[in-house]
Design an enzyme around this catalytic site. Structure first.
Site, PDB file in Angstrom:
ATOM      1  N   HIS A   9      30.389  37.564  42.601  1.00  0.00           N
ATOM      2  CA  HIS A   9      31.032  38.861  42.419  1.00  0.00           C
ATOM      3  C   HIS A   9      30.544  39.858  43.477  1.00  0.00           C
ATOM      4  O   HIS A   9      30.847  41.051  43.409  1.00  0.00           O
ATOM      5  CB  HIS A   9      30.717  39.438  41.032  1.00  0.00           C
ATOM      6  CG  HIS A   9      31.385  38.720  39.903  1.00  0.00           C
ATOM      7  ND1 HIS A   9      32.665  38.233  39.985  1.00  0.00           N
ATOM      8  CD2 HIS A   9      30.951  38.422  38.639  1.00  0.00           C
ATOM      9  CE1 HIS A   9      32.991  37.657  38.824  1.00  0.00           C
ATOM     10  NE2 HIS A   9      31.974  37.758  38.008  1.00  0.00           N
ATOM     11  N   LYS A  16      35.690  40.176  36.139  1.00  0.00           N
ATOM     12  CA  LYS A  16      36.835  40.254  35.231  1.00  0.00           C
ATOM     13  C   LYS A  16      38.155  40.477  35.963  1.00  0.00           C
ATOM     14  O   LYS A  16      39.034  41.206  35.519  1.00  0.00           O
ATOM     15  CB  LYS A  16      36.612  41.336  34.171  1.00  0.00           C
ATOM     16  CG  LYS A  16      35.380  41.110  33.318  1.00  0.00           C
ATOM     17  CD  LYS A  16      35.354  39.717  32.670  1.00  0.00           C
ATOM     18  CE  LYS A  16      36.415  39.580  31.584  1.00  0.00           C
ATOM     19  NZ  LYS A  16      36.327  38.235  30.915  1.00  0.00           N
ATOM     20  N   SER A  29      39.290  45.302  31.017  1.00  0.00           N
ATOM     21  CA  SER A  29      38.706  43.986  30.767  1.00  0.00           C
ATOM     22  C   SER A  29      37.190  44.018  30.950  1.00  0.00           C
ATOM     23  O   SER A  29      36.439  43.433  30.157  1.00  0.00           O
ATOM     24  CB  SER A  29      39.329  42.957  31.713  1.00  0.00           C
ATOM     25  OG  SER A  29      38.857  41.662  31.424  1.00  0.00           O
TER      26      SER A  29
END
Length: 318
Positions: A131, A60, A161
């Site tokens: 990620h 995010k 987020s």
């Protein structure tokens, strides 16, 4: 490697609530899902190719936005080519694996191709997403001297987020209350580990590898300048007309309505956009709507300690 189980929510394809245990596992101290843990050996041994491009972010932090910008550059601004498939299938998410829970009164589980399967079947040149913190990136990416684009977002907006993403994504742990999630985030007890270690690790790595390190806030403030940085990094040259086209088509408003980028086509039984859309606000400073004065002071104090050993500077507002 360790695994732990916590009772958490998952929802079936009709999004009718059920209760199943969520299991998280650690790889070198970094929390991952049990499913990611199950394929970790294959992820670690993944064979990168010299012309692979890796887009790396903390979750995010502007990942999908960056993927769309990169694809538009690679496809010379051809919108139809950029809508040839969903983001998940255009840019394989190297460590991701998930099975959608069965429909009500059904034992059938919907399987999505793993990021590994998509990547291994994809012809070169490939653009791959991760990620993972820098120390967990498969070694072949460094051995092949691959280019990497890393995007970092300020901790407070990233946290907010990520919290809402947990609320709508039933493949992730239940975040609990915002207060609880802030504590988990500060302690690094969230999937993909500590934000602080993540952004600092990649910041250090840029001095040794071909890494373009970008900031979400800079991209929001001046998308033309940052897109030009990406173009230069990718050895691409475009006229002003094409550049303007990319800026427009990768704007939050346009991407939010693009089914190939807004995750309304993939993972329908996992992501509940009625709880919170995948593309929620895309702004800088939204954290102010969630942090109380007391929370902010506590967070800032902890932040100063954790970021004292780096030259990294983030903006939390304009």
């Amino acid at each position: 490697m360790q695994c732990s189980m916590a009772l958490d929510r998952m929802e079936d394809l009709s999004l009718k609530q059920t209760m199943v245990p969520f299991e998280s596992c650690e790889v070198e101290g970094i929390p991952l899902t049990k499913q990611m843990h199950s394929i970790w050996d294959r992820v670690w041994k993944f064979k990168a190719r010299p012309d692979d491009l890796l887009i790396a972010t903390y979750a995010k932090a502007g990942t999908t936005w960056t993927q769309e910008i990169v694809d538009m550059i690679q496809q010379d601004g051809d919108i139809e080519k950029c809508r040839r498939a969903t983001t998940y299938r255009r840019h394989p998410f190297i460590e991701w694996i998930i099975e959608e829970p069965p429909k009500t009164n059904s034992h059938l589980i919907m399987k999505h191709p793993t990021g590994l399967e998509l990547a291994e079947a994809m012809p070169s040149p490939r653009t791959i997403k991760t990620h993972l913190p820098v120390q967990l990136v498969p070694p072949s990416f460094w051995e092949q001297n691959c280019k990497v684009i890393y995007v970092a977002r300020n901790a407070k907006d990233n946290l907010v987020s990520y919290y809402h993403f947990h609320r709508m994504n039933k493949g992730l742990p239940n975040p609990g209350t915002l207060e609880e999630f802030i504590e988990k985030f500060m302690a690094g007890k969230v999937l993909w580990g500590s934000w602080y270690d993540h952004v600092k690790g990649w910041w250090k790595a840029k001095d040794k590898h071909r890494i373009l390190y970008l900031f979400y806030e800079d991209m929001k403030e001046n998308p033309m300048r940052e897109i030009q940085k990406i173009m230069k990094f990718l050895d691409k040259d475009m006229n002003q007309e094409l550049l303007n086209k990319i800026i427009y088509n990768t704007s939050f408003e346009i991407m939010k309505e693009n089914p190939m980028a807004n995750y309304t086509k993939d993972f329908r039984g996992i992501m509940d956009h009625s709880v919170s859309p995948f593309m929620r606000k895309g702004i800088v400073g939204d954290w102010k709507n969630y942090f109380t004065v007391a929370k902010n002071e506590k967070f800032d104090e902890d932040y100063r300690k954790k970021m004292a050993d780096t030259s990294l500077v983030f903006r939390t507002e304009f």
